[in-house]
Design an enzyme around this catalytic site. Structure first.
Site, PDB file in Angstrom:
ATOM      1  N   CYS A  24       0.669  -1.247   0.108  1.00  0.00           N
ATOM      2  CA  CYS A  24      -0.106   0.018  -0.020  1.00  0.00           C
ATOM      3  C   CYS A  24       0.842   1.297  -0.024  1.00  0.00           C
ATOM      4  O   CYS A  24       2.097   1.264  -0.428  1.00  0.00           O
ATOM      5  CB  CYS A  24      -0.747  -0.011   1.018  1.00  0.00           C
ATOM      6  SG  CYS A  24      -0.285   0.251   2.802  1.00  0.00           S
ATOM      7  N   THR A  25       0.490   2.415   0.327  1.00  0.00           N
ATOM      8  CA  THR A  25       1.145   3.629   0.312  1.00  0.00           C
ATOM      9  C   THR A  25       2.237   3.851   1.691  1.00  0.00           C
ATOM     10  O   THR A  25       3.537   3.674   1.346  1.00  0.00           O
ATOM     11  CB  THR A  25       0.087   4.735   0.359  1.00  0.00           C
ATOM     12  OG1 THR A  25      -0.541   4.532  -0.865  1.00  0.00           O
ATOM     13  CG2 THR A  25       1.072   6.149  -0.103  1.00  0.00           C
ATOM     14  N   ASN A  27       2.358   1.738   4.324  1.00  0.00           N
ATOM     15  CA  ASN A  27       2.484   0.620   5.106  1.00  0.00           C
ATOM     16  C   ASN A  27       2.071   0.649   6.561  1.00  0.00           C
ATOM     17  O   ASN A  27       2.982   0.143   7.455  1.00  0.00           O
ATOM     18  CB  ASN A  27       3.895   0.134   4.993  1.00  0.00           C
ATOM     19  CG  ASN A  27       4.180  -1.516   5.473  1.00  0.00           C
ATOM     20  OD1 ASN A  27       5.152  -1.655   5.985  1.00  0.00           O
ATOM     21  ND2 ASN A  27       3.268  -2.184   5.230  1.00  0.00           N
ATOM     22  N   ARG A  30      -3.586  -0.460   5.562  1.00  0.00           N
ATOM     23  CA  ARG A  30      -4.216  -1.662   4.839  1.00  0.00           C
ATOM     24  C   ARG A  30      -3.343  -2.874   4.658  1.00  0.00           C
ATOM     25  O   ARG A  30      -3.700  -3.855   4.942  1.00  0.00           O
ATOM     26  CB  ARG A  30      -4.563  -1.177   3.342  1.00  0.00           C
ATOM     27  CG  ARG A  30      -5.750  -0.017   3.219  1.00  0.00           C
ATOM     28  CD  ARG A  30      -5.949   0.628   2.173  1.00  0.00           C
ATOM     29  NE  ARG A  30      -4.711   1.427   1.926  1.00  0.00           N
ATOM     30  CZ  ARG A  30      -4.509   2.097   0.756  1.00  0.00           C
ATOM     31  NH1 ARG A  30      -5.376   1.952  -0.326  1.00  0.00           N
ATOM     32  NH2 ARG A  30      -3.512   2.884   0.497  1.00  0.00           N
ATOM     33  N   ASP A 133      -4.092 -26.663  -7.340  1.00  0.00           N
ATOM     34  CA  ASP A 133      -3.613 -27.553  -6.497  1.00  0.00           C
ATOM     35  C   ASP A 133      -2.669 -26.659  -5.701  1.00  0.00           C
ATOM     36  O   ASP A 133      -2.292 -27.648  -4.519  1.00  0.00           O
ATOM     37  CB  ASP A 133      -3.133 -28.745  -6.967  1.00  0.00           C
ATOM     38  CG  ASP A 133      -4.315 -29.615  -7.727  1.00  0.00           C
ATOM     39  OD1 ASP A 133      -5.352 -29.541  -7.331  1.00  0.00           O
ATOM     40  OD2 ASP A 133      -3.852 -30.373  -8.661  1.00  0.00           O
TER      41      ASP A 133
END
Length: 190
Positions: A24-25, A27, A30, A133
């Site tokens: 994100c911008t 940290n 989000r 898988d």
């Protein structure tokens, strides 16, 4: 964890696990929420989850975000914001931006990672319904579906930054991340 080569495949990954990098911008909101919630949701031992910010400065986690993260079942202990660099992208098996600009920043730093870089919601949309898988196969299948599905409007592919917003907005954004991460965990470790 050792650096990855451009040709690294599932057999090489089995030796050292599967690494997810959220971007994100700053940290501070989000991507740390995504990092810590995914780490809590995945089986221990086979995965490494990290986060970084395109404009991050070394800082502790935002206190409100830490409180919300604890409420959602994530561990806020010991977190410090990191700035995104090419080495982090090179090591990651899957890079997930919280908005398109974060995915694009990762690709600019390490263009060979294009097939491993998505927004969080984009990856879920592209990987959902595939029969993978392994996590590596899920990434390969999601990348192969790019261009075959009509992309949604920009605002539905990202999760907005809550910086400067009310506590209610912070919680709403964290819940959006929480819901997406629960789906992501089911894709990576069904």
């Amino acid at each position: 964890m050792s650096g990855r080569s451009a040709a690294r495949g599932p057999s090489a990954a089995a030796a050292d696990g599967f690494e997810v990098l959220f971007v994100c911008t700053g940290n501070l909101h989000r991507s740390p929420v995504a990092e810590r919630l995914l780490a809590a949701a995945l089986p221990r031992g086979g995965f490494r989850v990290r986060s970084a910010g395109t404009a991050a400065r070394p800082m502790p986690l935002d206190p409100l975000t830490a409180t919300i993260l604890d409420e959602l079942g994530g561990d806020a202990e010991g977190f410090a914001a990191l700035r995104l660099d090419a080495g982090q992208i090179e090591q990651a098996d899957l890079v997930l931006g919280l908005e398109r600009c974060h995915r694009e920043a990762a690709v600019r730093l390490h263009p060979l990672a294009l097939r491993r870089c998505f927004t969080l919601r984009e990856f879920i949309r592209l990987a959902k319904g595939t029969r993978a898988d392994t996590p590596h196969e899920a990434v390969r299948l999601a990348a192969s579906r790019r261009g075959t599905l009509i992309p949604p409007a920009d605002e539905t592919d990202g999760i907005d930054d809550p910086v400067g917003a009310s506590a209610k907005v912070h919680r709403a954004r964290a819940l959006e991340v929480h819901d997406a991460v629960r789906t992501l965990a089911g894709i990576l470790a069904p």
